[in-house]
Design an enzyme around this catalytic site. Structure first.
Site, mmCIF file in Angstrom:
data_model
loop_
_atom_site.group_PDB
_atom_site.id
_atom_site.type_symbol
_atom_site.label_atom_id
_atom_site.label_comp_id
_atom_site.label_asym_id
_atom_site.label_seq_id
_atom_site.Cartn_x
_atom_site.Cartn_y
_atom_site.Cartn_z
ATOM 1 N N ASN A 19 0.863 -1.177 0.000
ATOM 2 C CA ASN A 19 0.000 0.000 0.000
ATOM 3 C C ASN A 19 0.902 1.231 0.000
ATOM 4 O OD1 ASN A 19 -1.745 2.092 0.522
ATOM 5 N ND2 ASN A 19 -2.329 1.393 2.572
ATOM 6 N N LYS B 63 0.098 4.219 -0.108
ATOM 7 C CA LYS B 63 -0.520 5.402 0.510
ATOM 8 C C LYS B 63 -0.306 6.612 -0.418
ATOM 9 C CE LYS B 63 -0.058 3.090 4.866
ATOM 10 N NZ LYS B 63 -0.022 3.148 6.323
ATOM 11 N N HIS C 19 -9.451 1.012 4.898
ATOM 12 C CA HIS C 19 -8.168 1.233 5.571
ATOM 13 C C HIS C 19 -8.389 2.211 6.731
ATOM 14 C CE1 HIS C 19 -4.085 2.403 6.443
ATOM 15 N NE2 HIS C 19 -3.708 1.295 5.821
ATOM 16 N N GLU D 129 -6.766 4.622 7.774
ATOM 17 C CA GLU D 129 -6.536 6.036 7.453
ATOM 18 C C GLU D 129 -7.748 6.644 6.749
ATOM 19 O OE1 GLU D 129 -2.721 5.399 5.616
ATOM 20 O OE2 GLU D 129 -1.960 4.809 7.586
ATOM 21 N N GLU E 187 -5.057 -4.936 10.544
ATOM 22 C CA GLU E 187 -4.012 -3.943 10.790
ATOM 23 C C GLU E 187 -4.295 -3.226 12.108
ATOM 24 O OE1 GLU E 187 -2.034 -2.677 6.814
ATOM 25 O OE2 GLU E 187 -3.791 -1.429 7.116
ATOM 26 N N GLY F 157 2.891 2.229 10.774
ATOM 27 C CA GLY F 157 3.852 3.315 10.629
ATOM 28 C C GLY F 157 4.602 3.669 11.897
ATOM 29 N N SER G 69 3.770 -2.203 10.263
ATOM 30 C CA SER G 69 5.219 -2.257 10.493
ATOM 31 C C SER G 69 5.852 -3.583 10.079
ATOM 32 C CB SER G 69 5.545 -1.923 11.951
ATOM 33 O OG SER G 69 5.136 -0.599 12.259
#
Ligand code: 13P
Length: 255
Positions: free
Chosen positions: A12, A14, A99, A101, A169, A175, A214
């Site tokens: 991904n 992003k 996701h 985010e 996730e 991250g 991660s």
């Protein structure tokens, strides 16, 4: 790993990459050799504006491409959005939905995620439906409740092992360099598997469940060996071909 399920390692990007990302993508195409192709599938999810270009660079390879979101509708007055049909017409075969985010930045609800996932199927795409708990929820022992609610609300009734992948996730692991204990990953994936089997029977038993958060070349081997971890959804380490291929290498020697 789950016996008889071919894992997939998905990148991904992003909001990263550009029209100048060709050499990096071509390195992935070159590095994803026959032996690795026999062990795992690979997919990359660049920003929507780059997806058609990335698809042209991967054409003829075993690498699938998709976008990081789609709109629930087929067309219409939705400024800035991308329909699943457009992704398909640009040679995309997959889309990420839900996701964390997007859930945070765009206030996407489980119902939104379900509608987007169904839109993806309508266009013939595979939905990679993302779920995961927040750090506070993990600390207060709510993780499995949160995952159960997200699965119930985000995975539509028509899910099959061919049209759906679930990505777990933990939001606090994205991250941050933080990774849950292997036993916590195993517990979450076992719970997701049980829930999918209860709802979808044999299809739920065959659905791929990815871990994301991660994942790096240095921890991929341990994470990918955990029961019911059928691949990885990779953010930061998908931006360099050596790192992304390094994660895939975890599978080269696995049975
Ligand atoms: P990182 O691998 O950068 O933690 O991101 C994970 C992720 O959000 C993939 O969708």
């Amino acid at each position: 790993m789950t016996p008889d399920i071919k894992p997939i390692v998905a990148g991904n990007w992003k909001m990263n990459g550009s029209c100048g990302s060709e050499s990096m993508v071509r390195e992935l195409v070159a590095g994803f050799d026959q032996q690795l192709q026999g062990k795992l599938d690979m997919a990359i999810f660049p920003p929507a504006i780059l997806m058609a270009l990335v698809a042209s660079w991967t054409k003829g390879s075993a690498i699938a491409v998709g976008t990081q979101d789609c709109h629930a509708n087929e067309s219409g007055a939705h400024t800035g959005d991308t329909a699943a049909e457009m992704i398909a017409s640009a040679d995309g075969t997959m889309v990420l939905t839900g996701h964390s985010e997007r859930r945070v930045d765009h206030n996407e609800s489980d119902a939104d995620v379900a509608a987007k996932s169904e839109a993806a199927w309508r266009a013939g795409l595979v939905s990679v439906i993302c779920i995961g708990e927040l750090e506070a929820q993990r600390r207060s022992g709510e993780t499995l409740d949160v995952l159960g609610k997200q699965l119930a609300g985000s995975v539509p009734g028509g899910a099959t092992s061919a049209n759906t992948i679930v990505a777990y996730e933990p939001v606090w692991a994205i991250g941050t360099g933080l990774v849950p204990e292997a036993s916590d990953v195993e517990e979450a994936h076992a719970f997701i598997r049980k829930t999918l089997v209860e709802r979808f029977g044999d299809e739920g038993a065959k659905m791929r469940i990815l871990y994301g958060g991660s994942v790096k070349p240095g921890n991929a081997g341990e994470l990918m060996a955990i029961n019911n971890v059928d691949g990885a959804l990779v953010g930061g380490a998908s931006l360099k071909s050596a790192d992304f291929l390094g994660i895939c290498e975890a599978y080269r020697t696995m049975a």
